[in-house]
Design a protein around this motif. Structure first.
Motif, PDB file in Angstrom:
ATOM      1  N   HIS A 108       0.823  -1.310  -0.029  1.00 15.43           N
ATOM      2  CA  HIS A 108      -0.132   0.037  -0.113  1.00 15.43           C
ATOM      3  C   HIS A 108       0.968   1.050   0.129  1.00 15.43           C
ATOM      4  O   HIS A 108       1.656   1.309   0.860  1.00 15.43           O
ATOM      5  CB  HIS A 108      -0.854   0.208   1.088  1.00 15.43           C
ATOM      6  CG  HIS A 108      -1.651  -1.257   1.336  1.00 15.43           C
ATOM      7  ND1 HIS A 108      -2.973  -1.296   0.888  1.00 15.43           N
ATOM      8  CD2 HIS A 108      -1.468  -2.371   2.208  1.00 15.43           C
ATOM      9  CE1 HIS A 108      -3.525  -2.487   1.410  1.00 15.43           C
ATOM     10  NE2 HIS A 108      -2.613  -3.036   1.986  1.00 15.43           N
ATOM     11  N   ILE A 109       0.675   2.125  -1.017  1.00 13.24           N
ATOM     12  CA  ILE A 109       1.539   3.275  -1.018  1.00 13.24           C
ATOM     13  C   ILE A 109       0.417   4.443  -0.481  1.00 13.24           C
ATOM     14  O   ILE A 109      -0.471   4.731  -1.364  1.00 13.24           O
ATOM     15  CB  ILE A 109       1.956   3.593  -2.542  1.00 13.24           C
ATOM     16  CG1 ILE A 109       2.818   2.335  -3.124  1.00 13.24           C
ATOM     17  CG2 ILE A 109       2.817   4.754  -2.570  1.00 13.24           C
ATOM     18  CD1 ILE A 109       3.834   2.384  -2.338  1.00 13.24           C
ATOM     19  N   ILE A 110       0.864   5.018   0.589  1.00 14.73           N
ATOM     20  CA  ILE A 110       0.274   6.197   1.333  1.00 14.73           C
ATOM     21  C   ILE A 110       0.577   7.385   0.692  1.00 14.73           C
ATOM     22  O   ILE A 110       1.876   7.665   0.910  1.00 14.73           O
ATOM     23  CB  ILE A 110       0.028   5.908   2.592  1.00 14.73           C
ATOM     24  CG1 ILE A 110      -0.306   4.660   3.087  1.00 14.73           C
ATOM     25  CG2 ILE A 110      -0.991   7.259   3.276  1.00 14.73           C
ATOM     26  CD1 ILE A 110      -1.795   4.251   3.012  1.00 14.73           C
ATOM     27  N   SER A 111      -0.062   8.354   0.048  1.00 14.29           N
ATOM     28  CA  SER A 111       0.234   9.673  -0.219  1.00 14.29           C
ATOM     29  C   SER A 111      -0.849  10.689   0.196  1.00 14.29           C
ATOM     30  O   SER A 111      -2.021  10.186   0.356  1.00 14.29           O
ATOM     31  CB  SER A 111       0.581   9.506  -1.802  1.00 14.29           C
ATOM     32  OG  SER A 111      -0.759   9.603  -2.337  1.00 14.29           O
TER      33      SER A 111
ATOM     34  N   ILE B 238      -4.747   9.591   0.832  1.00  7.80           N
ATOM     35  CA  ILE B 238      -4.675   9.304   2.564  1.00  7.80           C
ATOM     36  C   ILE B 238      -6.215   9.433   3.081  1.00  7.80           C
ATOM     37  O   ILE B 238      -6.630   8.528   3.791  1.00  7.80           O
ATOM     38  CB  ILE B 238      -3.837  10.436   3.267  1.00  7.80           C
ATOM     39  CG1 ILE B 238      -3.864  10.176   4.674  1.00  7.80           C
ATOM     40  CG2 ILE B 238      -4.608  11.773   3.202  1.00  7.80           C
ATOM     41  CD1 ILE B 238      -3.219   8.949   5.050  1.00  7.80           C
ATOM     42  N   ASP B 239      -7.154  10.101   2.318  1.00 13.47           N
ATOM     43  CA  ASP B 239      -8.412  10.151   2.741  1.00 13.47           C
ATOM     44  C   ASP B 239      -8.960   8.878   2.430  1.00 13.47           C
ATOM     45  O   ASP B 239      -9.934   8.453   3.329  1.00 13.47           O
ATOM     46  CB  ASP B 239      -9.445  11.133   2.001  1.00 13.47           C
ATOM     47  CG  ASP B 239      -8.912  12.566   2.415  1.00 13.47           C
ATOM     48  OD1 ASP B 239      -8.432  12.818   3.679  1.00 13.47           O
ATOM     49  OD2 ASP B 239      -9.186  13.642   1.694  1.00 13.47           O
ATOM     50  N   GLU B 240      -8.752   8.058   1.306  1.00 19.87           N
ATOM     51  CA  GLU B 240      -9.186   6.742   1.095  1.00 19.87           C
ATOM     52  C   GLU B 240      -8.997   5.713   2.353  1.00 19.87           C
ATOM     53  O   GLU B 240      -9.733   4.985   2.469  1.00 19.87           O
ATOM     54  CB  GLU B 240      -8.801   6.452  -0.273  1.00 19.87           C
ATOM     55  CG  GLU B 240      -9.181   4.985  -0.646  1.00 19.87           C
ATOM     56  CD  GLU B 240      -8.558   4.528  -2.062  1.00 19.87           C
ATOM     57  OE1 GLU B 240      -8.232   3.441  -2.314  1.00 19.87           O
ATOM     58  OE2 GLU B 240      -8.260   5.451  -2.862  1.00 19.87           O
ATOM     59  N   TYR B 241      -7.617   5.832   2.556  1.00 17.70           N
ATOM     60  CA  TYR B 241      -7.161   4.916   3.282  1.00 17.70           C
ATOM     61  C   TYR B 241      -7.740   5.283   5.072  1.00 17.70           C
ATOM     62  O   TYR B 241      -7.761   4.304   5.640  1.00 17.70           O
ATOM     63  CB  TYR B 241      -5.642   4.855   3.420  1.00 17.70           C
ATOM     64  CG  TYR B 241      -5.307   4.095   2.371  1.00 17.70           C
ATOM     65  CD1 TYR B 241      -4.930   2.630   2.601  1.00 17.70           C
ATOM     66  CD2 TYR B 241      -4.636   4.658   1.346  1.00 17.70           C
ATOM     67  CE1 TYR B 241      -4.328   1.817   1.506  1.00 17.70           C
ATOM     68  CE2 TYR B 241      -4.013   3.697   0.320  1.00 17.70           C
ATOM     69  CZ  TYR B 241      -3.884   2.313   0.382  1.00 17.70           C
ATOM     70  OH  TYR B 241      -3.502   1.731  -0.362  1.00 17.70           O
ATOM     71  N   ASN B 242      -7.968   6.463   5.111  1.00 12.03           N
ATOM     72  CA  ASN B 242      -8.464   6.677   6.497  1.00 12.03           C
ATOM     73  C   ASN B 242     -10.066   6.262   6.535  1.00 12.03           C
ATOM     74  O   ASN B 242     -10.475   5.896   7.644  1.00 12.03           O
ATOM     75  CB  ASN B 242      -8.451   8.318   6.778  1.00 12.03           C
ATOM     76  CG  ASN B 242      -7.144   8.818   7.072  1.00 12.03           C
ATOM     77  OD1 ASN B 242      -6.367   7.988   7.595  1.00 12.03           O
ATOM     78  ND2 ASN B 242      -7.113  10.110   6.712  1.00 12.03           N
TER      79      ASN B 242
END
Length: 120
Positions: free
Chosen positions: A105-108, A112-116
């Motif tokens: 997973h690459i967090i950028s 970031i909103d999607e991962y949150n």
């Protein structure tokens, strides 16, 4: 432009959601976290600490070998890396992950909103 460290906030939100740090490494000064909740374990890399005044290739190789060791020791099937940088993920690391069912997973700042929002 300056780089924003979005991983710190992401890791803190995981902790708020019940993820607990576990220690699977012998000794390292790297800012990375192995987190566990229930039976699931994930590896979160907060920063990619490289010395730009030295040859980057051996540093990158050593760093990603260390990440493989963290994955092996923790039994994780997910690794979260900080995106938005200049480093390409080495092919040996991608192959290891692909061959072992590890999701990268690459967090950028862009995602970031999607991962949150997702439940891990």
């Amino acid at each position: 432009m300056l780089r924003i460290n979005i991983m710190r906030g992401f890791i803190n939100r995981l902790r708020d959601a019940g993820w607990k740090n576990i220690n699977v490494r012998r000794h390292t000064s790297l800012d990375n976290q192995v987190l566990k909740r229930g039976e699931k374990t994930i590896v979160c890399i907060e920063q990619i600490p490289l010395d730009g005044s030295l040859d980057l290739s051996p540093q990158i190789e050593g760093l990603f070998k260390h990440f493989i060791e963290l994955i092996r020791r923790s039994g994780s099937h997910d690794i979260f890396l900080p995106g938005g940088g200049e480093i390409t993920i080495p092919s040996f690391f991608e192959k290891y992950c692909r061959d072992n069912g590890i999701k990268i997973h690459i967090i950028s700042p862009e995602n970031i909103d999607e991962y949150n929002r997702i439940k891990l």
